[in-house]
Design a protein around this motif. Structure first.
Motif, PDB file in Angstrom:
ATOM      1  N   PHE A 194      47.454  62.449  58.200  1.00  0.00           N
ATOM      2  CA  PHE A 194      47.039  63.833  57.956  1.00  0.00           C
ATOM      3  C   PHE A 194      45.735  64.169  58.686  1.00  0.00           C
ATOM      4  O   PHE A 194      45.586  65.282  59.212  1.00  0.00           O
ATOM      5  N   SER A 195      44.800  63.228  58.748  1.00  0.00           N
ATOM      6  CA  SER A 195      43.507  63.500  59.385  1.00  0.00           C
ATOM      7  C   SER A 195      43.657  63.790  60.872  1.00  0.00           C
ATOM      8  O   SER A 195      42.800  64.444  61.466  1.00  0.00           O
ATOM      9  N   ASP A 196      44.759  63.303  61.476  1.00  0.00           N
ATOM     10  CA  ASP A 196      45.006  63.601  62.888  1.00  0.00           C
ATOM     11  C   ASP A 196      45.677  64.960  63.046  1.00  0.00           C
ATOM     12  O   ASP A 196      45.628  65.551  64.126  1.00  0.00           O
ATOM     13  N   CYS A 197      46.302  65.456  61.989  1.00  0.00           N
ATOM     14  CA  CYS A 197      46.990  66.752  62.054  1.00  0.00           C
ATOM     15  C   CYS A 197      46.065  67.917  61.759  1.00  0.00           C
ATOM     16  O   CYS A 197      46.304  69.032  62.235  1.00  0.00           O
ATOM     17  N   VAL A 254      42.433  50.813  72.107  1.00  0.00           N
ATOM     18  CA  VAL A 254      41.411  51.384  72.996  1.00  0.00           C
ATOM     19  C   VAL A 254      40.491  50.284  73.518  1.00  0.00           C
ATOM     20  O   VAL A 254      40.164  50.230  74.707  1.00  0.00           O
ATOM     21  N   ILE A 255      40.086  49.369  72.612  1.00  0.00           N
ATOM     22  CA  ILE A 255      39.235  48.239  73.030  1.00  0.00           C
ATOM     23  C   ILE A 255      40.012  47.330  73.974  1.00  0.00           C
ATOM     24  O   ILE A 255      39.486  46.886  75.007  1.00  0.00           O
ATOM     25  N   GLY A 256      41.259  47.024  73.615  1.00  0.00           N
ATOM     26  CA  GLY A 256      42.066  46.151  74.472  1.00  0.00           C
ATOM     27  C   GLY A 256      42.267  46.738  75.849  1.00  0.00           C
ATOM     28  O   GLY A 256      42.165  46.030  76.861  1.00  0.00           O
ATOM     29  N   GLY A 285      41.147  57.390  82.925  1.00  0.00           N
ATOM     30  CA  GLY A 285      40.037  58.283  82.590  1.00  0.00           C
ATOM     31  C   GLY A 285      40.532  59.569  81.949  1.00  0.00           C
ATOM     32  O   GLY A 285      39.993  60.019  80.931  1.00  0.00           O
ATOM     33  N   LEU A 286      41.603  60.168  82.525  1.00  0.00           N
ATOM     34  CA  LEU A 286      42.172  61.383  81.934  1.00  0.00           C
ATOM     35  C   LEU A 286      42.725  61.120  80.533  1.00  0.00           C
ATOM     36  O   LEU A 286      42.571  61.947  79.619  1.00  0.00           O
ATOM     37  N   PHE A 287      43.362  59.971  80.369  1.00  0.00           N
ATOM     38  CA  PHE A 287      43.910  59.598  79.065  1.00  0.00           C
ATOM     39  C   PHE A 287      42.801  59.509  78.012  1.00  0.00           C
ATOM     40  O   PHE A 287      42.943  60.026  76.897  1.00  0.00           O
ATOM     41  N   MET A 288      41.688  58.864  78.368  1.00  0.00           N
ATOM     42  CA  MET A 288      40.579  58.726  77.430  1.00  0.00           C
ATOM     43  C   MET A 288      39.879  60.066  77.194  1.00  0.00           C
ATOM     44  O   MET A 288      39.421  60.358  76.082  1.00  0.00           O
ATOM     45  N   ILE A 289      39.796  60.891  78.234  1.00  0.00           N
ATOM     46  CA  ILE A 289      39.229  62.240  78.069  1.00  0.00           C
ATOM     47  C   ILE A 289      40.067  63.034  77.065  1.00  0.00           C
ATOM     48  O   ILE A 289      39.534  63.674  76.152  1.00  0.00           O
ATOM     49  N   MET A 290      41.392  62.984  77.238  1.00  0.00           N
ATOM     50  CA  MET A 290      42.268  63.743  76.351  1.00  0.00           C
ATOM     51  C   MET A 290      42.259  63.173  74.945  1.00  0.00           C
ATOM     52  O   MET A 290      42.355  63.916  73.962  1.00  0.00           O
ATOM     53  N   ARG A 291      42.125  61.864  74.840  1.00  0.00           N
ATOM     54  CA  ARG A 291      42.091  61.249  73.511  1.00  0.00           C
ATOM     55  C   ARG A 291      40.886  61.725  72.712  1.00  0.00           C
ATOM     56  O   ARG A 291      40.966  61.910  71.497  1.00  0.00           O
ATOM     57  N   SER A 292      39.758  61.897  73.393  1.00  0.00           N
ATOM     58  CA  SER A 292      38.533  62.301  72.698  1.00  0.00           C
ATOM     59  C   SER A 292      38.377  63.812  72.587  1.00  0.00           C
ATOM     60  O   SER A 292      37.570  64.282  71.788  1.00  0.00           O
ATOM     61  N   SER A 293      39.134  64.576  73.383  1.00  0.00           N
ATOM     62  CA  SER A 293      38.901  66.024  73.401  1.00  0.00           C
ATOM     63  C   SER A 293      40.164  66.853  73.214  1.00  0.00           C
ATOM     64  O   SER A 293      40.134  68.065  73.426  1.00  0.00           O
ATOM     65  N   PHE A 308      31.840  69.725  69.882  1.00  0.00           N
ATOM     66  CA  PHE A 308      32.219  69.240  71.206  1.00  0.00           C
ATOM     67  C   PHE A 308      30.996  68.761  71.983  1.00  0.00           C
ATOM     68  O   PHE A 308      31.004  67.678  72.575  1.00  0.00           O
ATOM     69  N   ILE A 309      29.918  69.549  71.973  1.00  0.00           N
ATOM     70  CA  ILE A 309      28.714  69.201  72.736  1.00  0.00           C
ATOM     71  C   ILE A 309      28.040  67.971  72.161  1.00  0.00           C
ATOM     72  O   ILE A 309      27.614  67.069  72.902  1.00  0.00           O
ATOM     73  N   SER A 310      27.955  67.870  70.857  1.00  0.00           N
ATOM     74  CA  SER A 310      27.192  66.777  70.240  1.00  0.00           C
ATOM     75  C   SER A 310      27.966  65.471  70.174  1.00  0.00           C
ATOM     76  O   SER A 310      27.386  64.393  70.283  1.00  0.00           O
ATOM     77  N   HIS A 311      29.302  65.537  69.993  1.00  0.00           N
ATOM     78  CA  HIS A 311      30.084  64.318  69.770  1.00  0.00           C
ATOM     79  C   HIS A 311      30.953  63.895  70.956  1.00  0.00           C
ATOM     80  O   HIS A 311      31.147  62.708  71.193  1.00  0.00           O
TER      81      HIS A 311
END
Length: 640
Positions: free
Chosen positions: A200-203, A408-410, A265-273, A218-221
């Motif tokens: 649920f927290s992802d939805c 993500v770490i792996g 890089g795009l994958f990680m950008i999209m994961r965080s944003s 977005f700016i701070s995190h």
């Protein structure tokens, strides 16, 4: 006055002033960031109601506003409670949703706010506050509806696709929504899909702020991570491809890894944003598509990178087929999404099944190739961290011992290892390239030395003297000798431009011109014999002439009665052979030469034959009987 002018014009003073300005700007930036980060501009919460929640019609249970709600649900999650006390301090509530609809209801059960599918009729009734009748639409009403349809984009064509949406609720005056602070409200989160929502927290994500909470978040995190992964994209887009070109060739291994870094890089950008996409892209279904395609492109680049590390035709063909199948899968789900047939959230399970097939096949193919070398083994080992972390995530999916995604770490460990390995590989290849350039320079110098050795002053003097004598005795022969000598000199000069080995016929033709000139000088004392049994091979230009020259000058030429020089070619199962023999004075091969002659040309010839054709020169000689020089040219190297 002049001293002051001198100080003002000083470069040191200018440098000091510039340094002070830079330090001041850096200090102001740090202070500003510190001040910005020290203020609580926003609060992240699981829900803006204080109360309890129920999953799929189950019992209501309390929740903490400081934690996350990680329950999975099939149908809906219902919250009941009063507005959080935080809303009096942070009256702007920003709701970020992914793949769910939601409704806010008052105590009477009336929907006071919600995010649901809106058809053309719904938009019309919302704008004009009257019932929709397509036949009675005026021109102005149709134009206004068309504007809203363009703004909605694909969303209006996909009634069962919520996509990624960001909405702001402003509780500056709760009466705006026909509610009050003491009223018990209901907030429903609805899953429109047949498959369950796993977290649920992802939805759904809730941010409370004074204003612009999502931008502040977005700016701070997110922005620092965004900048970091943009550098990764830049690194992949330029460093490895450029490095491949610098080495003087297009290396698909570096190009594929560059693409892998870029899409990682795009994958990680999209994961965080991904939860911020709707801030800039108004169509929620397009936000959903962009996030999915970013994941698929990364997986596709990963499969292609594995393919470039496979060398055996069978495994390479299988990997190519898998990659093509995955790319066709991406094209298919994209077309289905754009046509409104099925969105990428529905087709996700099929793409993950295809990913699993490729993910299992690639290690198997790499393991198959470990029988033929260590290269595939090193690649296989490098992906162990990711494999272990994916396994831990699979266990965590059922046991729920943490909310962290270990893959993500792996992935980061694996990618960093790959980058380090390829950087060292680039360094090694760069050194080899420098060594190769140095070798080419030495070979060029050797060719120059060989050419010069063939047209030494005494040789030119003797040739011209012979031609001059023939001008009186036999003008026709002198004419032919002059033409031959001219062609010989031109051939020597042309050899400087020739880098690759030449056919033996061409070398033999040039050699005959040299021997023709030498026969003018020695006359009947120099006999030449040819026994050419094969000519189907190549060798460095001007590589046989030094051997013939030694046979003429230091073999037959040192013998009073003269002798015979024989040029022969043979072949066996492994080698082509060029044999230069003479019946001259011979020499002791064990004794070190110290006769004042230069042996640089001979050493250069050996090196050129070795470097260009992997050939070997064997010289045998018997004092008083003659010398035999044999050039062995491996047939295997002739095919390269």
């Amino acid at each position: 006055m002049s001293a002051i002018t001198k100080i003002l014009n000083s470069k040191r003073l200018s440098a000091v002033v510039m340094a002070v300005i830079v330090l001041m700007l850096a200090g102001l930036t740090v202070l500003s960031l510190n001040f910005f980060l020290s203020i609580d501009h926003s609060i992240d919460m699981p829900m803006f109601l204080d109360g309890e929640y129920s999953v799929d019609g189950g019992e209501f249970k309390p929740y903490s506003q400081t934690g996350e709600i990680t329950d999975s649900f099939n149908d809906k999650v219902v919250f009941k409670g009063k507005l959080s006390t935080y809303t009096s301090y942070y009256p702007t509530v920003t709701i970020s949703s992914k793949n769910v609809w939601y409704n806010l209801k008052n105590s009477k059960g009336e929907v006071v706010y919600g995010y649901n599918y809106k058809s053309e009729a719904d938009i019309y009734e919302e704008i004009f506050s009257k019932k929709y009748d397509e036949k009675s639409l005026t021109k102005d009403e149709r134009e206004l509806l068309d504007i809203h349809k363009k703004m909605s984009g694909l969303a209006m064509q996909m009634p069962n696709t919520p996509g990624y949406q960001i909405e702001d609720l402003y509780f500056f005056d709760v009466a705006t929504y026909n509610i009050d602070y003491d009223e018990v409200l209901t907030f429903e989160v609805i899953n429109p899909y047949d498959s369950p929502q796993s977290d649920f927290s992802d939805c759904l994500d809730v941010v409370l702020s004074e204003s612009n909470g999502k931008y502040t978040q977005f700016i701070s995190h997110t922005l620092p991570y965004l900048v970091l992964f943009m550098l990764v994209c830049f690194f992949g887009l330029f460093f490895f491809p450029v490095a491949g070109f610098i080495l003087g060739r297009v290396d698909y291994k570096y190009l594929s890894f560059g693409a892998l870094c870029f899409f990682w890089g795009l994958f990680m950008i999209m994961r965080s944003s991904s939860s911020f996409l709707n801030l800039w892209i108004t169509d929620p279904t397009v936000c959903l598509l962009i996030n999915a395609l970013t994941n698929y492109f990364f997986i596709s680049s990963l499969i292609f990178y594995f393919k470039t590390n496979l060398e055996k035709p069978v495994s390479h063909s299988i990997a190519m087929a898998l990659w093509i199948a995955f790319v066709l899968g991406i094209i298919t789900v994209t077309v289905l999404h754009f046509t409104g047939v099925s969105d990428v959230h529905v087709t996700f399970k099929y793409m993950m099944a295809l990913t699993a097939v490729c993910g299992l096949a690639m290690p198997i193919l790499l393991f198959y190739e470990t029988r033929y070398g260590n290269k595939a083994l090193y690649v296989l080992i490098s992906w162990i961290p990711l494999a272990v972390c994916v396994l831990v995530d699979a266990i965590n999916h059922y046991s729920h011992f943490t909310d962290f995604d270990f893959y993500v770490i792996g992935l980061a460990l694996t990618m960093v290892y790959q980058i380090v390995r390829l950087v060292f590989d680039l360094r090694r290849q760069y050194k080899e390239a420098i060594k190769y350039q140095k070798m080419q320079k030495e070979l060029y110098e050797a060719k120059v030395s060989v050419m010069v050795s063939q047209i030494q002053p005494h040789f030119m003097y003797n040739a011209l003297s012979s031609i001059a004598m023939l001008c009186k005795i036999n003008p026709d022969t002198a004419y032919n000798a002059t033409i031959t000598f001219s062609d010989y000199l031109r051939g020597n000069m042309d050899s400087l431009k020739q880098k690759a080995p030449v056919p033996f016929e061409k070398e033999l033709e040039h050699l005959k011109k040299y021997l023709y000139i030498e026969q003018l000088r020695f006359g009947k004392k120099l006999n030449i014999e040819y026994d050419i049994q094969t000519t189907d091979f190549v060798l460095p230009q001007l590589s046989i002439q030094p051997l013939v020259e030694n046979a003429v000058k230091h073999g037959v030429g040192m013998k009073k009665k003269g002798g015979t020089v024989k040029i022969a070619t043979e072949e066996n199962e492994d080698f082509y052979m060029v044999i230069i023999s003479d019946d001259g004075v011979g020499f002791d091969t064990e004794q070190k030469k110290n006769d004042g002659r230069s042996h640089v040309g001979m050493e250069n010839t050996r090196r050129r034959l070795k470097e260009l054709c992997n050939a070997e020169v064997i010289i045998t000689s018997v004092v008083g009987e003659g010398t035999v020089a044999t050039v062995l040219l491996p047939k295997e190297d002739q095919k390269k």
